[in-house]
Design a protein around this motif. Structure first.
Motif, PDB file in Angstrom:
ATOM      1  N   PHE A 114      26.673   7.897   2.115  1.00 40.67           N
ATOM      2  CA  PHE A 114      25.287   8.058   2.525  1.00 40.67           C
ATOM      3  C   PHE A 114      24.502   8.652   1.357  1.00 40.67           C
ATOM      4  O   PHE A 114      25.050   9.352   0.513  1.00 40.67           O
ATOM      5  CB  PHE A 114      25.160   9.002   3.731  1.00 40.67           C
ATOM      6  N   LEU A 115      23.196   8.403   1.359  1.00 39.89           N
ATOM      7  CA  LEU A 115      22.284   9.031   0.411  1.00 39.89           C
ATOM      8  C   LEU A 115      21.323   9.893   1.219  1.00 39.89           C
ATOM      9  O   LEU A 115      20.510   9.366   1.978  1.00 39.89           O
ATOM     10  CB  LEU A 115      21.517   7.986  -0.411  1.00 39.89           C
ATOM     11  N   PHE A 116      21.443  11.212   1.061  1.00 39.53           N
ATOM     12  CA  PHE A 116      20.646  12.131   1.852  1.00 39.53           C
ATOM     13  C   PHE A 116      19.913  13.106   0.934  1.00 39.53           C
ATOM     14  O   PHE A 116      20.473  13.565  -0.059  1.00 39.53           O
ATOM     15  CB  PHE A 116      21.540  12.982   2.776  1.00 39.53           C
ATOM     16  N   PRO A 117      18.682  13.474   1.267  1.00 39.08           N
ATOM     17  CA  PRO A 117      18.067  14.623   0.602  1.00 39.08           C
ATOM     18  C   PRO A 117      18.529  15.902   1.295  1.00 39.08           C
ATOM     19  O   PRO A 117      18.514  15.997   2.524  1.00 39.08           O
ATOM     20  CB  PRO A 117      16.561  14.382   0.793  1.00 39.08           C
ATOM     21  N   ARG A 126      17.180  18.439  -3.161  1.00 39.41           N
ATOM     22  CA  ARG A 126      18.053  17.720  -4.090  1.00 39.41           C
ATOM     23  C   ARG A 126      18.533  16.436  -3.416  1.00 39.41           C
ATOM     24  O   ARG A 126      18.822  16.409  -2.221  1.00 39.41           O
ATOM     25  CB  ARG A 126      19.263  18.560  -4.495  1.00 39.41           C
ATOM     26  N   GLN A 127      18.600  15.372  -4.212  1.00 31.57           N
ATOM     27  CA  GLN A 127      19.136  14.099  -3.720  1.00 31.57           C
ATOM     28  C   GLN A 127      20.655  14.118  -3.882  1.00 31.57           C
ATOM     29  O   GLN A 127      21.156  14.377  -4.978  1.00 31.57           O
ATOM     30  CB  GLN A 127      18.538  12.935  -4.498  1.00 31.57           C
ATOM     31  N   VAL A 128      21.381  13.849  -2.802  1.00 34.46           N
ATOM     32  CA  VAL A 128      22.843  13.898  -2.866  1.00 34.46           C
ATOM     33  C   VAL A 128      23.437  12.612  -2.310  1.00 34.46           C
ATOM     34  O   VAL A 128      22.824  11.919  -1.485  1.00 34.46           O
ATOM     35  CB  VAL A 128      23.408  15.107  -2.084  1.00 34.46           C
ATOM     36  N   GLU A 129      24.618  12.320  -2.793  1.00 29.32           N
ATOM     37  CA  GLU A 129      25.410  11.218  -2.263  1.00 29.32           C
ATOM     38  C   GLU A 129      26.585  11.828  -1.504  1.00 29.32           C
ATOM     39  O   GLU A 129      27.307  12.665  -2.057  1.00 29.32           O
ATOM     40  CB  GLU A 129      25.906  10.336  -3.405  1.00 29.32           C
ATOM     41  N   VAL A 130      26.756  11.438  -0.259  1.00 30.34           N
ATOM     42  CA  VAL A 130      27.782  12.033   0.610  1.00 30.34           C
ATOM     43  C   VAL A 130      28.845  10.996   0.926  1.00 30.34           C
ATOM     44  O   VAL A 130      28.537   9.903   1.397  1.00 30.34           O
ATOM     45  CB  VAL A 130      27.156  12.558   1.918  1.00 30.34           C
ATOM     46  N   HIS A 148      27.999  14.797  -3.865  1.00 31.49           N
ATOM     47  CA  HIS A 148      27.673  14.720  -5.289  1.00 31.49           C
ATOM     48  C   HIS A 148      26.163  14.828  -5.464  1.00 31.49           C
ATOM     49  O   HIS A 148      25.398  14.097  -4.820  1.00 31.49           O
ATOM     50  CB  HIS A 148      28.172  13.394  -5.894  1.00 31.49           C
ATOM     51  N   ASP A 149      25.751  15.734  -6.329  1.00 33.62           N
ATOM     52  CA  ASP A 149      24.331  15.909  -6.622  1.00 33.62           C
ATOM     53  C   ASP A 149      23.898  14.813  -7.596  1.00 33.62           C
ATOM     54  O   ASP A 149      24.352  14.756  -8.731  1.00 33.62           O
ATOM     55  CB  ASP A 149      24.103  17.288  -7.241  1.00 33.62           C
ATOM     56  N   ILE A 150      23.021  13.916  -7.148  1.00 31.59           N
ATOM     57  CA  ILE A 150      22.583  12.794  -7.983  1.00 31.59           C
ATOM     58  C   ILE A 150      21.087  12.885  -8.297  1.00 31.59           C
ATOM     59  O   ILE A 150      20.467  11.887  -8.652  1.00 31.59           O
ATOM     60  CB  ILE A 150      22.901  11.446  -7.300  1.00 31.59           C
ATOM     61  N   THR A 151      20.528  14.096  -8.164  1.00 30.42           N
ATOM     62  CA  THR A 151      19.089  14.265  -8.389  1.00 30.42           C
ATOM     63  C   THR A 151      18.688  13.817  -9.782  1.00 30.42           C
ATOM     64  O   THR A 151      17.696  13.097  -9.960  1.00 30.42           O
ATOM     65  CB  THR A 151      18.690  15.727  -8.166  1.00 30.42           C
ATOM     66  N   ASP A 152      19.439  14.251 -10.789  1.00 30.48           N
ATOM     67  CA  ASP A 152      19.093  13.896 -12.168  1.00 30.48           C
ATOM     68  C   ASP A 152      19.182  12.389 -12.381  1.00 30.48           C
ATOM     69  O   ASP A 152      18.350  11.803 -13.082  1.00 30.48           O
ATOM     70  CB  ASP A 152      20.023  14.627 -13.147  1.00 30.48           C
ATOM     71  N   ARG A 153      20.189  11.769 -11.756  1.00 28.41           N
ATOM     72  CA  ARG A 153      20.329  10.313 -11.911  1.00 28.41           C
ATOM     73  C   ARG A 153      19.171   9.582 -11.244  1.00 28.41           C
ATOM     74  O   ARG A 153      18.615   8.638 -11.806  1.00 28.41           O
ATOM     75  CB  ARG A 153      21.655   9.861 -11.304  1.00 28.41           C
ATOM     76  N   VAL A 154      18.798  10.036 -10.032  1.00 30.01           N
ATOM     77  CA  VAL A 154      17.679   9.409  -9.332  1.00 30.01           C
ATOM     78  C   VAL A 154      16.388   9.593 -10.125  1.00 30.01           C
ATOM     79  O   VAL A 154      15.583   8.664 -10.259  1.00 30.01           O
ATOM     80  CB  VAL A 154      17.533  10.011  -7.918  1.00 30.01           C
ATOM     81  N   ARG A 155      16.199  10.806 -10.684  1.00 32.94           N
ATOM     82  CA  ARG A 155      14.993  11.064 -11.472  1.00 32.94           C
ATOM     83  C   ARG A 155      14.973  10.183 -12.719  1.00 32.94           C
ATOM     84  O   ARG A 155      13.920   9.633 -13.083  1.00 32.94           O
ATOM     85  CB  ARG A 155      14.932  12.538 -11.853  1.00 32.94           C
ATOM     86  N   ALA A 156      16.131  10.052 -13.380  1.00 31.49           N
ATOM     87  CA  ALA A 156      16.200   9.221 -14.579  1.00 31.49           C
ATOM     88  C   ALA A 156      15.911   7.755 -14.255  1.00 31.49           C
ATOM     89  O   ALA A 156      15.222   7.061 -15.015  1.00 31.49           O
ATOM     90  CB  ALA A 156      17.578   9.364 -15.239  1.00 31.49           C
TER      91      ALA A 156
END
Length: 293
Positions: A114-117, A126-130, A148-156
């Motif tokens: 899942f992709l959850f904030p 933070r945007q996370v992948e669960v 997994h914290d994917i905030t930086d990846r989503v922002r990039a």
């Protein structure tokens, strides 16, 4: 006087010994099972706590967080005691009914993504992948979630998409400029050579480029050369007449060059009113006319 034979206790003793042996075997098996369970729990605890990956153990019945590893405490900004008093819906930004639906899906499947904030204790989102799935500990069933914290990846990715849009806009502007190149040849004269096909979008670009160029250069004469236009039809002819009328409103004169015999025949056949429009066969003659003027 008769003597009775001594009573034999051997059967009872034998049965008692067998029962003791069975109990000893059961105790050994239970001790081995308990040792295995302790080893499993110790391995689980080591894996759960020492890994830097964020991990949560959740009760699927009501969404209560049963356990969290140190990485989860650091990430969310709560102590372990605080997290154990929370429900997953308190850190998940989805509506409670959607959280419940996703948990039900995770419980019924071996692995789910899942992709959850998620909201941290600081209020930061933070945007996370669960990755979540069911796990059984003894007689109890839980949901084991790896986060997994994917905030930086989503922002990039968002920045890359924005940059790509900007590049496309710049390229479109460059193509529009190349398709309608306005060339100043003196302080009073500008030339707009047209090449290829003129559709509705490009026709609008031609008029806009012409008007902006006349205003920017304070030109008195604008030469439109259609030598490179492959087909002059009603649409192209109407575009030229619109451009001529717009140029006259700015106080300038338009000169149309590149008039081939077939183009002249087309313009006559369309019955267009060419009054006020200077038409010449070549660009050179158009430039000469503008300079003399």
């Amino acid at each position: 006087m008769s003597t009775e034979p001594p009573l034999s206790l051997e059967p009872e003793v034998s049965a008692l010994r067998q029962r003791v042996a069975e109990l000893e075997q059961q105790l050994q098996e239970r001790a081995a099972a308990e040792a295995t369970l302790r080893d499993s729990e110790r391995c689980y605890r080591q894996m759960f706590e020492r890994n830097r990956t964020i991990k949560l153990m959740i009760d699927p019945q009501d969404g209560t967080i049963i356990d969290a590893n140190p990485a989860a405490c650091r990430f969310y900004g709560y102590s372990l005691e605080q997290i154990r008093q929370m429900k997953i819906s308190q850190i998940n930004m989805l509506p409670p009914e959607e959280v419940a639906a996703e948990m039900a899906r995770a419980e019924s499947e071996q692995r789910n993504y899942f992709l959850f904030p998620h909201r941290l204790a600081s209020g930061e989102i933070r945007q996370v992948e669960v990755q979540s799935g069911p796990v059984e500990l003894g007689a109890q069933r839980f949901l084991y979630s790896v986060i997994h914290d994917i905030t930086d990846r989503v922002r990039a990715e968002a920045e890359r998409a924005q940059l790509q849009d900007q590049i496309i806009q710049v390229q479109s502007a460059m193509l529009a400029e190349l398709s309608t190149p306005l060339i100043p040849i003196s302080d009073q004269v500008v030339v707009l050579p047209l090449i290829g096909t003129i559709d509705a979008q490009r026709a609008q670009q031609v008029i806009e480029a012409l008007l902006h160029g006349i205003e920017a250069h304070r030109a008195e004469v604008a030469i439109i050369d259609i030598t490179g236009v492959s087909d002059v039809d009603t649409h192209v002819a109407n575009t030229l007449m619109q451009a001529a009328r717009a140029v006259r409103l700015l106080g300038a004169q338009i000169v149309l060059t590149g008039i081939r015999p077939e183009v002249a025949q087309t313009l006559v056949g369309l019955g267009l009113n060419l009054n006020g429009l200077v038409t010449l066969s070549t660009l050179q003659s158009g430039i000469a006319f503008a300079v003399r003027r």
